[in-house]
Design a protein around this motif. Structure first.
Motif, short mmCIF file in Angstrom:
data_model
loop_
_atom_site.label_atom_id
_atom_site.label_comp_id
_atom_site.label_asym_id
_atom_site.label_seq_id
_atom_site.Cartn_x
_atom_site.Cartn_y
_atom_site.Cartn_z
N ILE A 128 23.59 -17.31 2.27
CA ILE A 128 22.43 -17.01 1.25
C ILE A 128 21.17 -17.15 1.99
O ILE A 128 21.02 -18.20 1.91
N PRO A 129 20.54 -16.04 2.23
CA PRO A 129 19.02 -16.24 2.46
C PRO A 129 18.20 -16.64 1.54
O PRO A 129 17.94 -15.75 0.59
N TYR A 130 17.60 -17.82 1.28
CA TYR A 130 16.72 -18.03 0.40
C TYR A 130 15.30 -17.88 0.36
O TYR A 130 14.53 -17.46 -0.43
N SER A 131 15.00 -17.63 1.70
CA SER A 131 13.61 -17.24 1.97
C SER A 131 13.71 -16.80 3.50
O SER A 131 14.73 -16.90 4.09
N ALA A 132 12.62 -16.23 3.74
CA ALA A 132 12.60 -15.36 5.11
C ALA A 132 11.27 -15.57 5.81
O ALA A 132 10.20 -15.62 5.21
N HIS A 133 11.26 -15.18 7.32
CA HIS A 133 10.19 -15.31 8.11
C HIS A 133 10.19 -14.02 9.01
O HIS A 133 11.43 -14.30 9.70
N ALA A 134 9.52 -13.18 9.08
CA ALA A 134 9.79 -12.04 10.09
C ALA A 134 8.64 -11.60 10.76
O ALA A 134 7.20 -11.52 10.03
N LYS A 135 8.55 -10.99 11.88
CA LYS A 135 7.38 -10.24 12.53
C LYS A 135 8.01 -9.05 13.22
O LYS A 135 9.23 -8.96 13.84
N ILE A 136 7.11 -8.18 13.27
CA ILE A 136 7.37 -6.92 14.09
C ILE A 136 5.88 -6.67 14.56
O ILE A 136 4.89 -6.41 13.84
N THR A 137 5.90 -6.21 16.05
CA THR A 137 4.64 -5.85 16.63
C THR A 137 4.97 -4.63 17.49
O THR A 137 5.84 -4.55 17.93
N ASP A 138 3.56 -4.42 17.81
CA ASP A 138 3.46 -2.88 18.79
C ASP A 138 2.54 -3.81 19.86
O ASP A 138 1.68 -4.38 19.63
N GLY A 139 3.09 -3.39 21.22
CA GLY A 139 2.20 -3.80 22.27
C GLY A 139 0.81 -3.14 22.16
O GLY A 139 -0.19 -3.68 22.55
N ASP A 140 0.93 -1.79 21.82
CA ASP A 140 -0.50 -1.11 21.60
C ASP A 140 -0.20 0.02 20.78
O ASP A 140 0.99 0.35 20.43
N MET A 141 -1.00 0.81 20.36
CA MET A 141 -0.98 2.04 19.37
C MET A 141 -1.29 3.15 19.81
O MET A 141 -2.02 4.12 19.30
N LEU A 142 -1.34 3.38 21.39
CA LEU A 142 -1.87 4.62 22.04
C LEU A 142 -0.59 5.80 22.48
O LEU A 142 -1.14 6.64 23.06
N THR A 143 0.48 5.34 22.46
CA THR A 143 1.52 6.16 22.71
C THR A 143 2.28 6.48 21.71
O THR A 143 3.09 5.87 21.26
N PRO A 144 2.39 7.81 21.07
CA PRO A 144 1.35 8.72 21.38
C PRO A 144 0.15 8.41 20.63
O PRO A 144 0.22 7.53 19.88
N SER A 145 -1.03 9.25 21.08
CA SER A 145 -2.30 8.92 20.59
C SER A 145 -2.54 8.86 19.15
O SER A 145 -3.33 8.31 18.41
N TRP A 146 -1.66 9.70 18.51
CA TRP A 146 -1.88 9.57 16.91
C TRP A 146 -1.51 8.27 16.30
O TRP A 146 -1.99 8.41 14.91
N TYR A 147 -0.95 7.52 16.68
CA TYR A 147 -0.59 6.42 16.27
C TYR A 147 -1.68 5.50 15.73
O TYR A 147 -1.81 4.85 14.81
N ILE A 148 -2.89 5.89 16.18
CA ILE A 148 -4.23 4.99 15.76
C ILE A 148 -4.88 5.72 14.61
O ILE A 148 -5.78 5.14 14.20
N ASP A 149 -4.31 6.77 14.35
CA ASP A 149 -5.04 7.72 13.10
C ASP A 149 -4.48 7.43 11.81
O ASP A 149 -3.23 8.28 11.63
#
Ligand SMILES: NC(=O)c1ccc[n+]([C@@H]2O[C@H](COP(=O)([O-])OP(=O)(O)OC[C@H]3O[C@@H](n4cnc5c(N)ncnc54)[C@H](O)[C@@H]3O)[C@@H](O)[C@H]2O)c1
Length: 315
Positions: A128-149
């Protein structure tokens, strides 16, 4: 992503790839040629080829409109995430899917990746998960270029964190309330965001997401806290279950024949084809898709309002 799904679908004996549509003619042509299919410019041209189903793998902002058109044309739809980039559009898609009787599957591939399946299996077996800690990251937002828009992505949360928001809901419980703070650090969008998620059963989860973290592994990690026990995963291929009696168990490293299997795409595409053939319902539903958009919508309202907790709308 279109290419990745095509690579997977081409291996499935039940599938014939009839057309590839892209606004960039050269892309439509080279991709269609690689799969023995017809290049098209529009969904209407694609529909003339009488397919049973389409994969929508466009930049985020176009998902909603194209999915609606595909459903109106009577096609089954696999949509890459996110479902839509506004709550209103997500509502329209959800309503249309329910009326259409067509299959709609959301591209939450991580649900099919071995590490997350392991976590879910341990929960099914009694953790039973009573609480949680999570992360998700990108190295950059440049590929493809529209990711920064944000006009095209909907905002960074719609692009990257949407996966982890879905996983928190799937593993811990449906998300009922969200608070968020963020900042623009390296890009013209909030690319550092920290969220507090309150899940059903009064279970809190903390989620951090960043768009400029380098590609150092793990780029994603989930820790689920149980009764003197910890379930943890890193990326999509390793996990372990620690208990009071065995606090340092060996990591389970899940082997896969290739990246598309390790990242869940092979099983997610197989499940979609099963659903199109009427063999099983789609495992990731329109309700799952809508829940992720409702949580992100609440997160941006909170972020713009200085971090106040916001309720997640249920419909
Ligand atoms: N599930 C995952 O792990 C995952 C990973 C990456 C991307 N994605 C999602 O997949 C989608 C596509 O991302 P990508 O990285 O492949 O982007 P991309 O830019 O590489 O590909 C998008 C393609 O759509 C075409 N296109 C753009 N506008 C169009 C339009 N109006 N009509 C027809 N074609 C159009 C572009 O020419 C391009 O070929 C995004 O929604 C993204 O969020 C999902």
């Amino acid at each position: 992503m279109g290419r990745r799904h095509l690579d997977v679908l081409a291996r499935d004996q039940r599938v014939r790839i009839v057309g590839v549509a892209d606004t960039v003619e050269a892309t439509a042509q080279s991709t269609a040629q690689a799969f023995g299919a017809r290049p098209c410019r529009t969904l209407s041209e694609l529909a003339d080829l009488k397919p049973d189903a389409v994969y929508v793998t466009l930049p985020n902002r176009y998902h909603g409109a194209v999915v609606l058109e595909a459903l109106d044309r009577g096609l089954h739809v696999f949509s890459e995430k996110p479902m839509a980039t506004t709550l209103e559009e997500a509502r329209r898609v959800a309503a249309r899917v329910r009326l259409s009787g067509r299959v709609y599957q959301m591209g939450f591939n991580r649900r099919f990746a071995p590490a997350y399946r392991f976590l879910r299996g341990e929960i099914a077996a009694g953790f039973i998960p009573y609480s949680a800690h999570a992360k998700i990251t990108d190295g950059d937002m440049l590929t493809p270029s529209w990711y920064i828009d944000p006009a095209l992505t909907g905002g960074f949360l719609y692009d990257c964190a949407v996966h982890m928001i879905d996983l928190v809901g799937w593993l811990v419980g449906p998300i009922r309330q969200v608070a968020a703070r963020g900042r623009r650090s390296c890009y013209p969008d909030e690319d550092d965001i920290v969220l507090m998620l309150w899940c059903e059963g009064d279970r809190p989860a903390a989620l951090t997401t960043c768009g400029h973290a380098s590609w150092a592994k793990p780029t994603e990690r989930v820790e689920l806290f149980g009764d003197h026990a910890l379930l943890v995963s890193e990326d999509m291929d390793r996990a372990r279950h620690a208990t009071r009696e065995a606090p340092e168990p060996a990591w389970r490293q899940f082997a896969s024949p290739d990246d598309v299997t390790a990242q869940g795409y092979v099983d997610e595409d197989r499940a979609f084809i099963d659903a199109c053939l009427g063999e099983a319902p789609p495992p990731v539903t329109v309700d799952d898709a809508f829940a992720s958009i409702a949580a992100i919508d609440a997160a941006y309202i909170s972020l713009r309002g200085g971090g106040r907790p916001e309720s997640v709308l249920q419909e």
